[in-house]
Design an enzyme around this catalytic site. Sequence first.
Site, PDB file in Angstrom:
ATOM      1  N   LYS A  84      -0.338   4.748  -2.559  1.00  0.00           N
ATOM      2  CA  LYS A  84      -1.203   3.320  -2.202  1.00  0.00           C
ATOM      3  C   LYS A  84      -1.049   3.070  -0.703  1.00  0.00           C
ATOM      4  O   LYS A  84       0.002   2.674  -0.180  1.00  0.00           O
ATOM      5  CB  LYS A  84      -0.394   2.268  -2.957  1.00  0.00           C
ATOM      6  CG  LYS A  84      -1.188   0.789  -2.844  1.00  0.00           C
ATOM      7  CD  LYS A  84      -0.649  -0.234  -3.381  1.00  0.00           C
ATOM      8  CE  LYS A  84      -1.209  -1.699  -3.308  1.00  0.00           C
ATOM      9  NZ  LYS A  84      -0.551  -2.790  -3.860  1.00  0.00           N
ATOM     10  N   TYR A 106       4.026   4.022  -1.552  1.00  0.00           N
ATOM     11  CA  TYR A 106       3.436   2.924  -1.030  1.00  0.00           C
ATOM     12  C   TYR A 106       3.567   2.397   0.258  1.00  0.00           C
ATOM     13  O   TYR A 106       4.671   2.146   0.542  1.00  0.00           O
ATOM     14  CB  TYR A 106       3.527   1.610  -2.220  1.00  0.00           C
ATOM     15  CG  TYR A 106       3.108   0.352  -1.942  1.00  0.00           C
ATOM     16  CD1 TYR A 106       2.008   0.090  -1.272  1.00  0.00           C
ATOM     17  CD2 TYR A 106       3.782  -0.823  -2.677  1.00  0.00           C
ATOM     18  CE1 TYR A 106       1.452  -1.101  -1.030  1.00  0.00           C
ATOM     19  CE2 TYR A 106       3.368  -1.963  -2.420  1.00  0.00           C
ATOM     20  CZ  TYR A 106       2.220  -2.245  -1.488  1.00  0.00           C
ATOM     21  OH  TYR A 106       1.858  -3.788  -1.464  1.00  0.00           O
ATOM     22  N   TYR A 148      12.967  -4.099   5.597  1.00  0.00           N
ATOM     23  CA  TYR A 148      14.180  -4.462   6.301  1.00  0.00           C
ATOM     24  C   TYR A 148      15.051  -3.538   7.131  1.00  0.00           C
ATOM     25  O   TYR A 148      15.400  -3.741   8.076  1.00  0.00           O
ATOM     26  CB  TYR A 148      14.992  -5.505   5.461  1.00  0.00           C
ATOM     27  CG  TYR A 148      15.954  -6.393   6.149  1.00  0.00           C
ATOM     28  CD1 TYR A 148      15.501  -7.462   6.988  1.00  0.00           C
ATOM     29  CD2 TYR A 148      17.214  -5.788   6.179  1.00  0.00           C
ATOM     30  CE1 TYR A 148      16.362  -8.131   7.424  1.00  0.00           C
ATOM     31  CE2 TYR A 148      18.429  -6.749   6.911  1.00  0.00           C
ATOM     32  CZ  TYR A 148      17.750  -7.949   7.554  1.00  0.00           C
ATOM     33  OH  TYR A 148      18.387  -8.548   8.439  1.00  0.00           O
ATOM     34  N   ARG A 182       4.057  -5.659   5.587  1.00  0.00           N
ATOM     35  CA  ARG A 182       5.088  -6.440   5.121  1.00  0.00           C
ATOM     36  C   ARG A 182       6.417  -5.596   5.292  1.00  0.00           C
ATOM     37  O   ARG A 182       7.461  -6.201   5.418  1.00  0.00           O
ATOM     38  CB  ARG A 182       4.927  -6.198   3.477  1.00  0.00           C
ATOM     39  CG  ARG A 182       3.942  -7.325   3.017  1.00  0.00           C
ATOM     40  CD  ARG A 182       3.812  -7.453   1.438  1.00  0.00           C
ATOM     41  NE  ARG A 182       2.741  -8.383   1.109  1.00  0.00           N
ATOM     42  CZ  ARG A 182       2.891  -9.715   0.843  1.00  0.00           C
ATOM     43  NH1 ARG A 182       4.246  -9.771   0.932  1.00  0.00           N
ATOM     44  NH2 ARG A 182       2.094 -10.285   0.613  1.00  0.00           N
ATOM     45  N   ILE A 184      -5.909  -0.136  -5.800  1.00  0.00           N
ATOM     46  CA  ILE A 184      -4.973  -0.913  -6.297  1.00  0.00           C
ATOM     47  C   ILE A 184      -5.018  -2.356  -5.686  1.00  0.00           C
ATOM     48  O   ILE A 184      -4.673  -2.522  -4.636  1.00  0.00           O
ATOM     49  CB  ILE A 184      -3.273  -0.251  -6.103  1.00  0.00           C
ATOM     50  CG1 ILE A 184      -3.442   0.959  -6.547  1.00  0.00           C
ATOM     51  CG2 ILE A 184      -2.374  -1.202  -6.778  1.00  0.00           C
ATOM     52  CD1 ILE A 184      -1.855   1.717  -6.566  1.00  0.00           C
ATOM     53  N   THR A 196       3.828  -6.031  -5.207  1.00  0.00           N
ATOM     54  CA  THR A 196       3.911  -7.019  -4.392  1.00  0.00           C
ATOM     55  C   THR A 196       3.353  -8.207  -4.924  1.00  0.00           C
ATOM     56  O   THR A 196       3.843  -9.485  -4.748  1.00  0.00           O
ATOM     57  CB  THR A 196       3.292  -6.674  -2.895  1.00  0.00           C
ATOM     58  OG1 THR A 196       3.903  -5.640  -2.257  1.00  0.00           O
ATOM     59  CG2 THR A 196       3.268  -7.827  -2.077  1.00  0.00           C
ATOM     60  N   THR A 197       2.232  -8.123  -5.242  1.00  0.00           N
ATOM     61  CA  THR A 197       1.481  -9.422  -6.108  1.00  0.00           C
ATOM     62  C   THR A 197       2.191 -10.017  -7.140  1.00  0.00           C
ATOM     63  O   THR A 197       1.916 -11.098  -7.455  1.00  0.00           O
ATOM     64  CB  THR A 197      -0.039  -8.948  -6.245  1.00  0.00           C
ATOM     65  OG1 THR A 197      -0.698  -8.244  -5.326  1.00  0.00           O
ATOM     66  CG2 THR A 197      -0.736 -10.203  -6.646  1.00  0.00           C
TER      67      THR A 197
END
Length: 298
Positions: free
Chosen positions: A161, A133, A107, A138, A210, A44-45
């Site tokens: 995570k 994850y 989504y 999100r 993380i 993501t980052t």
Amino acid sequence: MIKGSIVAIVTPMFEDGSLDRDSLRKLLDWHVAEGTDAICIVGTTGESATVSPDEHCELIKLTVDHIAGRIPVMAGTGGNSTAEAIALTRHAKEVGADASLQVVPYYNRPSQEGMYRHFKAIAESTDLPVYLYNVPGRTVADMANETVVRLAAIDNIVGIKDATGNLARCIELLRDIDRSFAGKGKSFGVFSGDDASALALMLCGGAGNISVSANVAPRAMAEMCKAALAGDAARAIEINNRVLDLHSKLFVEPNPVPVKWALAEMGKMPPGLRLPLAPLAAQYHDTVRAALRASGVL
């Protein structure tokens, strides 16, 4: 099993949004020198949502090649298309990544059974270790602890995570994993994906963090994780208190906007982002700068 401080590393970009490969290589070297335990690339980052498929594959290969075995590389290869996630994971395996990170599909909002089948199909497509994850803030879809335990029975699904920030839920997951697999030779790590609660989770049995904060304070985050995993709570708390402001101030706008601004302020890379992300609003510059100074990295 990867443990400790895993940086969810940014993808450096020039102001026009093109990839800055040299800055990425320099960041990777800096993390190795500062004691980061592993690199998580194109998560993501790392703006995985806006890099192209070719760039995604290139960033994994560049990282693996440049790290050259010095520390493990965890490749973000998830997606909301199971076929795409399998293709990216196979690429990560081919170029030498040590593990893959698989986000809950976003989504399309799969059911718990859909999530189970998605991750099972990915794991069965490779012998690469798979880390789940869960980041419902999100993805909207939220993977239940029961689904995680079910997936943990698959040999090469080795950790998660958890970015829910719900410490009680994470502790329950640690208990449920222990009850389900005690004495069965199964290793499964629960990693924090929330810097603010990472210390507490590790002191309760978590395997590491993380981290976004590790982008700007890699040595402190590595030392904090090391102390926490060794059970040295006093030392871990002392270090965590020093960087505590980072855990909140790097989220004054959506990640990775503040952390990329911070790295540019530190002279580590240009401040480039890709739309629809916009540069950090001027009203937050002093806020993030103050957090950097308080943590001793600026």
